[in-house]
Design a protein around this motif. Structure first.
Motif, PDB file in Angstrom:
ATOM      1  N   GLY A   6       0.851  -1.186   0.000  1.00 43.80           N
ATOM      2  CA  GLY A   6       0.000   0.000   0.000  1.00 43.80           C
ATOM      3  C   GLY A   6       0.888   1.236   0.000  1.00 43.80           C
TER       4      GLY A   6
ATOM      5  N   TRP B 119      -0.444   4.695   0.234  1.00 45.50           N
ATOM      6  CA  TRP B 119      -1.043   5.912   0.746  1.00 45.50           C
ATOM      7  C   TRP B 119      -0.121   6.513   1.815  1.00 45.50           C
ATOM      8  CZ3 TRP B 119      -4.593   6.420   5.374  1.00 45.50           C
ATOM      9  CH2 TRP B 119      -5.075   7.746   5.480  1.00 45.50           C
TER      10      TRP B 119
ATOM     11  N   ASP C 192      -0.243  -0.900  -4.764  1.00 45.78           N
ATOM     12  CA  ASP C 192      -1.537  -0.209  -4.728  1.00 45.78           C
ATOM     13  C   ASP C 192      -1.342   1.300  -4.578  1.00 45.78           C
ATOM     14  OD1 ASP C 192      -4.570  -0.452  -4.325  1.00 45.78           O
ATOM     15  OD2 ASP C 192      -3.961   0.802  -2.622  1.00 45.78           O
TER      16      ASP C 192
ATOM     17  N   ASN D 281     -14.611   0.392  -1.476  1.00 46.81           N
ATOM     18  CA  ASN D 281     -15.547   0.899  -0.459  1.00 46.81           C
ATOM     19  C   ASN D 281     -16.998   0.693  -0.874  1.00 46.81           C
ATOM     20  OD1 ASN D 281     -13.638   2.070   1.527  1.00 46.81           O
ATOM     21  ND2 ASN D 281     -13.024   3.308  -0.230  1.00 46.81           N
TER      22      ASN D 281
ATOM     23  N   GLN E 290     -12.174  -3.282  -3.176  1.00 44.24           N
ATOM     24  CA  GLN E 290     -11.120  -3.025  -2.181  1.00 44.24           C
ATOM     25  C   GLN E 290     -11.772  -2.356  -0.978  1.00 44.24           C
ATOM     26  OE1 GLN E 290      -7.339  -0.107  -1.545  1.00 44.24           O
ATOM     27  NE2 GLN E 290      -7.184  -1.399  -3.334  1.00 44.24           N
TER      28      GLN E 290
ATOM     29  N   PRO F 254      -4.910  -3.506   6.301  1.00 47.06           N
ATOM     30  CA  PRO F 254      -4.998  -4.855   6.880  1.00 47.06           C
ATOM     31  C   PRO F 254      -4.394  -4.942   8.279  1.00 47.06           C
ATOM     32  CG  PRO F 254      -3.237  -4.758   5.245  1.00 47.06           C
ATOM     33  CD  PRO F 254      -3.966  -3.454   5.154  1.00 47.06           C
ATOM     34  N   LEU F 255      -3.632  -3.891   8.665  1.00 48.63           N
ATOM     35  CA  LEU F 255      -3.077  -3.837  10.024  1.00 48.63           C
ATOM     36  C   LEU F 255      -3.878  -2.838  10.856  1.00 48.63           C
ATOM     37  CD1 LEU F 255       0.640  -3.646   8.781  1.00 48.63           C
ATOM     38  CD2 LEU F 255      -0.609  -5.695   9.506  1.00 48.63           C
TER      39      LEU F 255
ATOM     40  N   GLY G 138      -2.295   0.334  11.658  1.00 44.99           N
ATOM     41  CA  GLY G 138      -1.294   0.289  12.729  1.00 44.99           C
ATOM     42  C   GLY G 138      -1.865   0.026  14.115  1.00 44.99           C
TER      43      GLY G 138
ATOM     44  N   PHE H  98      -1.023  -3.392  16.588  1.00 42.81           N
ATOM     45  CA  PHE H  98       0.229  -3.686  17.294  1.00 42.81           C
ATOM     46  C   PHE H  98       0.016  -3.531  18.804  1.00 42.81           C
ATOM     47  CE2 PHE H  98       1.322  -2.709  12.957  1.00 42.81           C
ATOM     48  CZ  PHE H  98       2.056  -3.843  12.643  1.00 42.81           C
TER      49      PHE H  98
ATOM     50  N   VAL I 266      -2.918  -5.335   1.165  1.00 43.18           N
ATOM     51  CA  VAL I 266      -1.981  -4.281   0.722  1.00 43.18           C
ATOM     52  C   VAL I 266      -1.501  -3.451   1.919  1.00 43.18           C
ATOM     53  CG1 VAL I 266      -2.717  -4.114  -1.695  1.00 43.18           C
ATOM     54  CG2 VAL I 266      -3.976  -2.823   0.022  1.00 43.18           C
ATOM     55  N   PRO I 267      -0.715  -4.070   2.838  1.00 40.38           N
ATOM     56  CA  PRO I 267      -0.186  -3.297   3.966  1.00 40.38           C
ATOM     57  C   PRO I 267       0.792  -2.226   3.485  1.00 40.38           C
ATOM     58  CG  PRO I 267       0.940  -5.416   3.814  1.00 40.38           C
ATOM     59  CD  PRO I 267      -0.185  -5.446   2.804  1.00 40.38           C
ATOM     60  N   LYS I 268       0.778  -1.093   4.168  1.00 40.42           N
ATOM     61  CA  LYS I 268       1.753  -0.031   3.880  1.00 40.42           C
ATOM     62  C   LYS I 268       2.853  -0.103   4.929  1.00 40.42           C
ATOM     63  CE  LYS I 268       3.058   4.432   5.065  1.00 40.42           C
ATOM     64  NZ  LYS I 268       3.245   5.040   6.393  1.00 40.42           N
ATOM     65  N   ALA I 269       4.090   0.053   4.497  1.00 37.48           N
ATOM     66  CA  ALA I 269       5.187   0.132   5.453  1.00 37.48           C
ATOM     67  C   ALA I 269       6.228   1.080   4.896  1.00 37.48           C
ATOM     68  CB  ALA I 269       5.790  -1.252   5.698  1.00 37.48           C
TER      69      ALA I 269
ATOM     70  N   SER J 149       9.207   1.603   6.245  1.00 31.91           N
ATOM     71  CA  SER J 149      10.593   1.167   6.459  1.00 31.91           C
ATOM     72  C   SER J 149      10.863  -0.176   5.786  1.00 31.91           C
ATOM     73  CB  SER J 149      10.886   1.046   7.960  1.00 31.91           C
ATOM     74  OG  SER J 149      10.168  -0.046   8.499  1.00 31.91           O
TER      75      SER J 149
ATOM     76  N   ASN K 240       6.482  -7.851   6.826  1.00 29.57           N
ATOM     77  CA  ASN K 240       5.135  -8.105   6.305  1.00 29.57           C
ATOM     78  C   ASN K 240       5.157  -9.144   5.193  1.00 29.57           C
ATOM     79  OD1 ASN K 240       4.271  -6.229   8.118  1.00 29.57           O
ATOM     80  ND2 ASN K 240       4.046  -4.570   6.626  1.00 29.57           N
TER      81      ASN K 240
ATOM     82  N   PHE L 121     -11.774   3.801   8.775  1.00 30.19           N
ATOM     83  CA  PHE L 121     -12.054   4.735   7.672  1.00 30.19           C
ATOM     84  C   PHE L 121     -13.551   4.898   7.485  1.00 30.19           C
ATOM     85  CE2 PHE L 121      -7.808   3.254   7.031  1.00 30.19           C
ATOM     86  CZ  PHE L 121      -7.124   4.387   6.606  1.00 30.19           C
TER      87      PHE L 121
HETATM   88  N1  LIG Z   1      -9.396   2.197  -0.996  1.00 27.21           N
HETATM   89  C1  LIG Z   1      -9.323   2.987   0.046  1.00 27.21           C
HETATM   90  O1  LIG Z   1     -10.203   3.827   0.290  1.00 27.21           O
HETATM   91  C2  LIG Z   1      -8.148   2.873   0.976  1.00 27.21           C
HETATM   92  C3  LIG Z   1      -8.196   3.485   2.247  1.00 27.21           C
HETATM   93  C4  LIG Z   1      -7.101   3.319   3.085  1.00 27.21           C
HETATM   94  C5  LIG Z   1      -5.986   2.582   2.684  1.00 27.21           C
HETATM   95  N2  LIG Z   1      -5.972   2.036   1.422  1.00 27.21           N
HETATM   96  C6  LIG Z   1      -4.787   1.260   0.934  1.00 27.21           C
HETATM   97  O2  LIG Z   1      -4.372   0.351   1.947  1.00 27.21           O
HETATM   98  C7  LIG Z   1      -3.009   0.571   2.261  1.00 27.21           C
HETATM   99  C8  LIG Z   1      -2.723   0.202   3.693  1.00 27.21           C
HETATM  100  O3  LIG Z   1      -3.548   0.924   4.595  1.00 27.21           O
HETATM  101  P1  LIG Z   1      -2.974   1.886   5.728  1.00 27.21           P
HETATM  102  O4  LIG Z   1      -1.702   2.450   5.260  1.00 27.21           O
HETATM  103  O5  LIG Z   1      -4.038   2.836   6.110  1.00 27.21           O
HETATM  104  O6  LIG Z   1      -2.789   0.951   7.010  1.00 27.21           O
HETATM  105  P2  LIG Z   1      -2.045  -0.437   7.347  1.00 27.21           P
HETATM  106  O7  LIG Z   1      -1.320  -0.993   6.204  1.00 27.21           O
HETATM  107  O8  LIG Z   1      -3.083  -1.257   8.019  1.00 27.21           O
HETATM  108  O9  LIG Z   1      -1.025   0.037   8.480  1.00 27.21           O
HETATM  109  C9  LIG Z   1       0.053   0.867   8.203  1.00 27.21           C
HETATM  110  C10 LIG Z   1       0.690   1.255   9.519  1.00 27.21           C
HETATM  111  O10 LIG Z   1       1.252   0.096  10.143  1.00 27.21           O
HETATM  112  C11 LIG Z   1       2.662   0.283  10.335  1.00 27.21           C
HETATM  113  N3  LIG Z   1       3.334  -0.984  10.031  1.00 27.21           N
HETATM  114  C12 LIG Z   1       3.356  -1.646   8.866  1.00 27.21           C
HETATM  115  N4  LIG Z   1       4.019  -2.805   8.969  1.00 27.21           N
HETATM  116  C13 LIG Z   1       4.462  -2.867  10.258  1.00 27.21           C
HETATM  117  C14 LIG Z   1       5.211  -3.835  10.987  1.00 27.21           C
HETATM  118  N5  LIG Z   1       5.618  -4.968  10.404  1.00 27.21           N
HETATM  119  N6  LIG Z   1       5.501  -3.568  12.293  1.00 27.21           N
HETATM  120  C15 LIG Z   1       5.060  -2.421  12.886  1.00 27.21           C
HETATM  121  N7  LIG Z   1       4.336  -1.466  12.242  1.00 27.21           N
HETATM  122  C16 LIG Z   1       4.034  -1.693  10.941  1.00 27.21           C
HETATM  123  C17 LIG Z   1       3.063   1.356   9.341  1.00 27.21           C
HETATM  124  O11 LIG Z   1       4.203   2.029   9.841  1.00 27.21           O
HETATM  125  P3  LIG Z   1       5.402   2.487   8.880  1.00 27.21           P
HETATM  126  O12 LIG Z   1       4.783   3.016   7.619  1.00 27.21           O
HETATM  127  O13 LIG Z   1       6.110   3.479   9.684  1.00 27.21           O
HETATM  128  O14 LIG Z   1       6.205   1.259   8.570  1.00 27.21           O
HETATM  129  C18 LIG Z   1       1.815   2.249   9.337  1.00 27.21           C
HETATM  130  O15 LIG Z   1       1.804   3.104  10.466  1.00 27.21           O
HETATM  131  C19 LIG Z   1      -2.811   2.054   1.934  1.00 27.21           C
HETATM  132  O16 LIG Z   1      -1.446   2.396   1.821  1.00 27.21           O
HETATM  133  C20 LIG Z   1      -3.576   2.159   0.653  1.00 27.21           C
HETATM  134  O17 LIG Z   1      -2.798   1.638  -0.426  1.00 27.21           O
HETATM  135  C21 LIG Z   1      -7.034   2.155   0.579  1.00 27.21           C
END
Ligand SMILES: NC(=O)c1ccc[n+]([C@@H]2O[C@H](COP(=O)([O-])OP(=O)(O)OC[C@H]3O[C@@H](n4cnc5c(N)ncnc54)[C@H](OP(=O)(O)O)[C@@H]3O)[C@@H](O)[C@H]2O)c1
Length: 284
Positions: free
Chosen positions: A30, A32, A55, A149, A168, A196-197, A200, A203, A236-239, A241, A248, A274
């Protein structure tokens, strides 16, 4: 039932999904909130780690950097499953076509693998925007089309109108999506789990921590493995680092026990991260 073969006979999550005859790598990055050089580096690094699915969205303002990251990596464009999304102000067919062409220009590619409507927009007839997407697919600008959504009733509507490949949606151990998964099984639609996390928030979760300790892994891998063991689901987790991206990615090889999965199934499933003002009625 659909044709997706998500699990091997041993219950090990597989690395790719088969949806409507197309292979999709199940674990994507991910992007974003990744911008500038950090985004270019993240995409190139993810592909070098082994990710083959990225993504993005017009609304993230980073398509140029995502495209540059793909170019900079050692992976060929045709080996990457690339998704972008059209923002809801651009659903009127002419605007939608222009927005898609702008996305391709920014991404510096001839096609995307999946083009999504980012959120439902009741102001434009769904038939019109789905027809415009279908036309783009016929012209080869995208391989597949889909939505994001869309709650169950709207997804059913969309599936009846066009060859919708994907919905998605937010999906993680704190939020259930049983009705959408039912439709996904019936109509062979991919459910991409965003956040998917839980953005964040997972944790430190005690249930996930105990399971992680037992498998000598991290909480993030446990949450992702729980999703990846479900038919039709990709993540599609975002990270930001390298360390977290590597961690992941290891989730694709983590096999949870039935007891682990039951413990995660039993967590409350009503926490949504969201829910903006323009969100649809999620129970619809
Ligand atoms: N379609 C939509 O409307 C929509 C809405 C929201 C999101 N999305 C998509 O979904 C993707 C993921 O969603 P998201 O970014 O909101 O949340 P996420 O992937 O659930 O969580 C990201 C958070 O978790 C942390 N993280 C990731 N891997 C980790 C690990 N192994 N250990 C500890 N912390 C970890 C990240 O920190 P760091 O970044 O500092 O590593 C960040 O703070 C987005 O990037 C986007 O592509 C789509």
């Amino acid at each position: 039932m659909g044709k997706a073969a998500a699990m091997t006979s041993e219950g090990t999550p597989s690395h790719s999904l088969q949806i409507r005859g197309r292979t999709v790598p199940r674990l994507g990055l991910g992007t974003w909130q990744l911008t500038g050089d950090e985004c270019v580096d993240a995409v190139a690094d993810a592909l070098d780690i082994g990710y083959r699915h990225i993504d993005t969205a017009r609304a993230y303002g980073n398509e140029r950097e995502v495209g540059a990251g793909v170019k900079r990596s050692s992976v060929a464009r045709e080996d990457v499953f690339l998704t972008t999304k059209i923002w809801m102000d651009d659903f009127e067919p002419q605007r939608l076509r222009r927005a898609a062409e702008d996305s391709l220009r920014e991404l510096d590619t001839d096609y995307v693998d999946l083009l999504l409507l980012h959120w439902p927009n009741p102001g434009v007839p769904l038939q019109d925007s789905l027809s415009a997407l279908s036309e783009l697919r016929e012209r080869g600008l995208t391989r597949e089309i889909g939505v994001s959504n869309f709650p169950p009733k709207l997804l059913r509507e969309a599936v009846a109108l066009a060859a919708v490949f994907c919905d998605q949606v937010e999906y993680h151990p704190y939020l259930g999506q049983d009705d959408l998964l039912q439709i996904a099984g019936e109509a062979d639609v991919m459910i991409t789990a965003y956040a998917p996390l839980a953005h964040g928030k997972i944790f430190g979760d005690p249930t996930l921590s105990v399971i992680a300790e037992r498998h000598n892994t991290g909480v993030g891998q446990v949450a992702l493995a729980w999703l990846l063991a479900q038919p039709h689901v990709c993540v599609v987790p975002k990270a930001a680092s390298h360390r977290n991206r590597v961690a992941n990615f290891q989730a694709v090889d983590l096999k949870l026990t039935p007891e682990d999965r039951q413990a995660i199934d039993a967590l409350p499933k009503d926490r949504r991260e969201f829910d903006p003002a323009w969100a649809p009625d999620w129970n619809d």
